[in-house]
Design an enzyme around this catalytic site. Structure first.
Site: not given
Ligand code: PXP
Length: 238
Positions: A43, A70, A190
């Site tokens: 990201h 992302e 997430h």
């Molecule tokens: N999906 C998105 C859109 C995110 O922004 C993130 C965090 O960068 C994640 C998934 C992954 O989340 P986590 O780090 O809590 O596993």
């Protein structure tokens, strides 16, 4: 089987803390693949606090599995991804300084904007995914805008899981059923972890991909990357 995409933002955070190249992000990406990851997610944020713009083409050159980028579709972000051509781009509605993604798109209000961005991604042959809350209407309008997939924001699921997992997953199951009817793909991410992941994919086995960063990298401090990835993959076994 649901695919595991490992989000390596946290690895870049540690690297950036000392200004050098330890840990080596590219080596970590290669090792995640070696240990069974089906994909690598990054990201790149405007402030480059973890993934830097320059990491994106460098990773593109070494990632052999599914590369997912992302981010908020600013002009800079779109220039970056249209050049790198990852397998998938996940659009998130984050503001520039945001700590982490904590909400999905309002796909009704931003329908025209999303449509234009999705057209550009399709034109470049890149699969698209739109980050949404567990809300069937948001999924419907994501599909209407032309998204190939949606990614369900699982933060509220993770938060409510320990209190009552059946209630926690209910809105996700309902939205996931609608997504399946719509004929588009389904991702989730997430705050997924070794605590809550297995139940999520057992209940919604048609999830195409989960993207996991924070908990997985934290677990790797104790178990090592190889055993950690194996443990997450085990949760995805049907
Ligand atoms: N999906 C998105 C859109 C995110 O922004 C993130 C965090 O960068 C994640 C998934 C992954 O989340 P986590 O780090 O809590 O596993």
């Amino acid at each position: 089987m649901t695919k595991l995409s490992v989000n390596i933002n946290k690895v870049a955070t540690i690297r950036n803390a000392r200004g050098g190249n330890t840990p080596d992000l590219l080596q970590v990406a290669r090792d995640c693949e070696l240990y069974g990851a089906d994909g690598i997610t990054v990201h790149p944020r405007p402030d480059e606090r973890h993934i830097r713009r320059a990491d994106v083409p460098a990773l593109r050159a070494v990632v052999r599995s599914e590369f997912n980028i992302e981010g908020y579709p600013s002009k800079e972000f779109l220039d970056l991804v249209l050049k790198a051509k990852p397998n998938q781009v996940t659009l998130v509605p984050d503001k520039p300084g945001q700590l982490t993604s904590d909400n999905g798109w309002d796909t009704v209000t931003h329908q025209e904007f999303l449509k234009d961005v999705l057209d550009d991604l399709r034109g470049a042959g890149i699969r698209s995914s739109i980050f949404i809350n567990a809300d069937s209407r948001m999924a419907e309008y994501a599909a209407k805008a032309g998204a190939d997939r949606v990614e369900l924001y699982t933060g509220p699921y993770a938060e409510a899981y320990t209190r009552n997992r059946e209630a926690a997953i209910e809105p996700f199951l309902e939205t996931a059923r609608r997504v399946r009817q719509l004929g588009i793909g389904l991702n989730a991410g997430h705050d997924l972890s070794l605590v809550n992941l297995r139940y999520f994919v057992e209940t919604i086995p048609w999830v195409d991909e989960v993207s996991i960063g924070h908990a997985l990298i934290c677990d790797a401090l104790y178990m090592g990357l190889e055993k950690t990835i194996a443990a997450y993959k085990d949760c995805l076994k049907k």
